[in-house]
Write a protein that holds these residues in place. Structure first.
Motif, PDB file in Angstrom:
ATOM      1  N   SER A  99       0.840  -1.196   0.000  1.00 56.34           N
ATOM      2  CA  SER A  99       0.000   0.000   0.000  1.00 56.34           C
ATOM      3  C   SER A  99       0.875   1.245   0.000  1.00 56.34           C
ATOM      4  O   SER A  99       1.974   1.235   0.551  1.00 56.34           O
ATOM      5  CB  SER A  99      -0.853  -0.033   1.273  1.00 56.34           C
ATOM      6  N   ASN A 113      -0.826   3.939   1.002  1.00 61.87           N
ATOM      7  CA  ASN A 113      -1.707   4.704   1.888  1.00 61.87           C
ATOM      8  C   ASN A 113      -1.347   4.407   3.353  1.00 61.87           C
ATOM      9  O   ASN A 113      -1.618   3.326   3.862  1.00 61.87           O
ATOM     10  CB  ASN A 113      -3.153   4.283   1.565  1.00 61.87           C
ATOM     11  N   ASN A 114      -0.710   5.402   3.982  1.00 58.68           N
ATOM     12  CA  ASN A 114      -0.208   5.165   5.347  1.00 58.68           C
ATOM     13  C   ASN A 114      -1.324   4.921   6.359  1.00 58.68           C
ATOM     14  O   ASN A 114      -1.134   4.169   7.312  1.00 58.68           O
ATOM     15  CB  ASN A 114       0.641   6.351   5.826  1.00 58.68           C
ATOM     16  N   THR A 115      -2.471   5.547   6.151  1.00 59.89           N
ATOM     17  CA  THR A 115      -3.590   5.351   7.097  1.00 59.89           C
ATOM     18  C   THR A 115      -4.005   3.881   7.062  1.00 59.89           C
ATOM     19  O   THR A 115      -4.199   3.239   8.102  1.00 59.89           O
ATOM     20  CB  THR A 115      -4.782   6.256   6.699  1.00 59.89           C
ATOM     21  N   THR A 165      -2.192   1.287   5.976  1.00 57.23           N
ATOM     22  CA  THR A 165      -1.090   0.440   6.465  1.00 57.23           C
ATOM     23  C   THR A 165      -1.027   0.467   7.994  1.00 57.23           C
ATOM     24  O   THR A 165      -0.968  -0.576   8.644  1.00 57.23           O
ATOM     25  CB  THR A 165       0.257   0.941   5.883  1.00 57.23           C
ATOM     26  N   ASN A 166      -1.060   1.681   8.559  1.00 53.12           N
ATOM     27  CA  ASN A 166      -0.912   1.797  10.016  1.00 53.12           C
ATOM     28  C   ASN A 166      -2.097   1.206  10.754  1.00 53.12           C
ATOM     29  O   ASN A 166      -1.938   0.655  11.837  1.00 53.12           O
ATOM     30  CB  ASN A 166      -0.711   3.259  10.413  1.00 53.12           C
ATOM     31  N   LYS A 167      -3.276   1.313  10.143  1.00 47.57           N
ATOM     32  CA  LYS A 167      -4.459   0.753  10.813  1.00 47.57           C
ATOM     33  C   LYS A 167      -4.281  -0.767  10.960  1.00 47.57           C
ATOM     34  O   LYS A 167      -4.579  -1.332  12.016  1.00 47.57           O
ATOM     35  CB  LYS A 167      -5.727   1.074  10.014  1.00 47.57           C
ATOM     36  N   ILE A 181      -1.335  -2.447  10.937  1.00 50.36           N
ATOM     37  CA  ILE A 181      -0.213  -2.722  11.858  1.00 50.36           C
ATOM     38  C   ILE A 181      -0.667  -2.552  13.311  1.00 50.36           C
ATOM     39  O   ILE A 181      -0.362  -3.382  14.179  1.00 50.36           O
ATOM     40  CB  ILE A 181       0.998  -1.802  11.561  1.00 50.36           C
ATOM     41  N   ASN A 182      -1.435  -1.489  13.568  1.00 44.63           N
ATOM     42  CA  ASN A 182      -1.800  -1.173  14.957  1.00 44.63           C
ATOM     43  C   ASN A 182      -2.938  -2.024  15.508  1.00 44.63           C
ATOM     44  O   ASN A 182      -3.163  -2.046  16.706  1.00 44.63           O
ATOM     45  CB  ASN A 182      -2.166   0.309  15.079  1.00 44.63           C
ATOM     46  N   ASN A 183      -3.656  -2.706  14.637  1.00 43.39           N
ATOM     47  CA  ASN A 183      -4.834  -3.446  15.124  1.00 43.39           C
ATOM     48  C   ASN A 183      -4.753  -4.949  14.918  1.00 43.39           C
ATOM     49  O   ASN A 183      -5.761  -5.647  15.083  1.00 43.39           O
ATOM     50  CB  ASN A 183      -6.095  -2.895  14.447  1.00 43.39           C
ATOM     51  N   VAL A 199       6.211  -4.314   4.957  1.00 40.84           N
ATOM     52  CA  VAL A 199       5.360  -3.472   4.116  1.00 40.84           C
ATOM     53  C   VAL A 199       5.989  -3.335   2.732  1.00 40.84           C
ATOM     54  O   VAL A 199       7.179  -3.038   2.600  1.00 40.84           O
ATOM     55  CB  VAL A 199       5.173  -2.074   4.777  1.00 40.84           C
TER      56      VAL A 199
END
Ligand code: NAD
Length: 461
Positions: free
Chosen positions: A369, A371-373, A375-377, A379-381, A389
């Motif tokens: 991706s 799109n960092n939002t 990707t991070n969602k 990773i964080n969940n 990545v």
């Protein structure tokens, strides 16, 4: 061999460890150099054995087994002196005058059990940590990669004395006998089901262990990804070693809006890598055994949009893509460990997160991706052994990141310093001086002493 014979081997290793011989940095450096020399001397024989076991190309053998191992030994040789230094830490004021440090102490006699898919890397990777930290080693390679195991036994016997490092060959029966003995550390790489057997056996002796296990590692492709490069990296990671890689992307969740375009790219890359006739390709491997061939072949069903051909005599399974896979498809019920890529689709990131969280914690998780939002969602969940990545598998190729699982994919880690750390007990050492002694800590207790001690604990820690 009988249990008594194994006991004899271990007793010799115990005596050797107790002699202190393995502890000096000089000794450990010499052994690391010997390990490197051994792999260099036997490189072509190892590669021939890997070809016989898995039709592993010399290229893949170098990149994923011998060449990478030699580079890792060099990394440890470069760093062993600094890693082995004691680490000084602060001493609280109320313990003044005194000093505190953490000393790395080898556990002692270790047992390293490995699987067949990367029979060099998965045996000597952990062994590298154990040697660097100053332990003795009994190596138990897989009986299934029989050619590589044979050469391992020969080269270890040539380069190392058995009271320091030796190989024990065999399968479940021999391993069970070994596991009855009291080791100081067990490092196991293999399947979660056998991992449970190892863990139970280790518990009998309260032996600490690392379990490097497997499972279904998801890959997730967002519409923002560079699809051409994603297809290349995914096809490479999936079909490397004919899919028999613990961190292979097991299945792929693709954004629904780009799914058909992406599948076309996957097919194109399979043809580019392995030609339209992968059975003739020198770059594509074979399934390790008839039993595994049968197991993987049975998983091919449903909407097969690429590949699907097999050859039992050759233990060949064509790189295969299955589209429109649902969670109850047979291919989604177990770790595939073969060249089949199931495709599932998603509209919202939450669907993917729920799916990952509803299943066992994977060894690796791949996100493609820009799109960092997004990707991070993910990773964080979610929880997984590691995350990579916009790439597959390469997160384990750096010695600066720990490699290991979590939950069902195992616990503990190795790679570079992390391997050294795994095989070292962190022994805290505090030294106090005789010239000042706090009288308030000693009985008989009274109110004044108590008030002082309360103050000391609160203010001076
Ligand atoms: P396995 O668990 O069947 O065997 C691993 C080792 O355990 C072998 O040495 C084998 O001889 C021994 N063993 C087998 N049965 C035993 C028993 N009943 N009692 C005691 N010992 C026994 O695994 P495998 O088929 O060789 O390898 C495939 C699995 O390993 C996959 O799940 C894969 O994901 C996993 N794996 C994990 C990693 C990692 O680094 N996490 C790396 C490679 C493979």
């Amino acid at each position: 061999m009988s249990k008594n014979q194994y006991e004899l081997i271990l007793n010799n290793q115990k005596n050797f460890f107790n002699s202190g011989a393995t502890k000096s940095i000089k000794f450990r450096i010499e052994q690391l150099k010997a390990l490197k020399e051994m792999l260099i001397e036997y490189k072509s024989k190892i590669e021939a054995a890997l070809y016989a076991d898995l039709k592993k190309s010399a290229f893949e053998a170098h990149v994923t087994e011998t060449g990478i191992m030699i580079a890792e030994i060099d990394h440890n040789l470069k760093n062993i002196k600094s890693w082995s230094k004691d680490t000084p830490v602060d001493t609280p004021l109320f313990l003044f005058p005194g000093s505190s440090k953490i000393k790395n102490e080898p556990y002692g006699n270790t047992l390293i059990i490995s699987p067949w898919n990367y029979p060099i890397k998965n045996l000597f990777g952990p062994a590298l940590g154990a040697i660097t930290a100053g332990n003795t080693l009994i190596l138990k390679p897989s009986e299934i990669s029989e050619n590589t195991t044979k050469i391992t036994e020969v080269m270890i016997a040539k380069y190392f004395s058995p009271e320091y490092i030796t190989t024990v060959t065999g399968g479940p029966e021999e391993t069970s006998k070994l596991l009855k003995l009291k080791f100081n550390y067990i490092f196991f790489t293999g399947s979660p089901s056998i991992g449970k057997i190892i863990y139970k056996a280790a518990a009998e002796h309260l032996t600490p262990c690392t379990l490097e296990l497997g499972g279904k590692s998801p890959s997730i492709v967002h519409k923002s990804a560079n699809l051409e490069i994603t297809a290349k990296r995914l096809v490479w990671g999936k079909f490397l070693n004919a899919g028999q890689t613990c961190v292979a992307p097991d299945y792929t969740f693709v954004d629904e809006s780009i799914k058909s375009e992406f599948i076309k790219l996957l097919k194109k890359e399979i043809d580019n890598f392995y030609t339209k006739n992968p059975e003739q390709s020198d770059s594509f491997g074979r399934i390790i055994s008839k039993k595994h061939f049968e197991r993987v072949k049975k998983l091919i069903s449903g909407d097969v949009v690429h590949g699907g051909n097999t050859n039992e005599i050759e233990k060949f399974i064509e790189p295969t893509i299955i589209d429109n896979v649902t969670p109850n498809h047979p291919v989604m019920q177990e770790e595939i460990f073969g060249p089949i890529l199931p495709i599932l689709s998603f509209k919202e990131v939450d669907e993917v997160i729920s799916f990952v969280n509803d299943n066992e914690k994977p060894l690796a998780l791949y996100i493609f991706s820009k799109n960092n939002t997004f990707t991070n969602k993910i990773i964080n969940n979610t929880s997984s052994g590691g995350v990579c990545v916009n790439e597959t598998i390469m997160h384990m190729a750096t010695p600066n990141l720990p490699f290991g699982g979590v939950g069902n994919s195992g616990f503990g880690s190795y790679n570079g310093w992390y391997g050294y750390d795994t095989f070292s007990h962190k022994k805290p050492v505090m030294k106090r001086s005789f010239w000042f002694d706090v009288p308030q800590k000693y009985p008989p207790y009274n109110k004044g002493k108590f008030a002082f001690i309360k103050f000391a604990i609160k203010k001076l820690l």
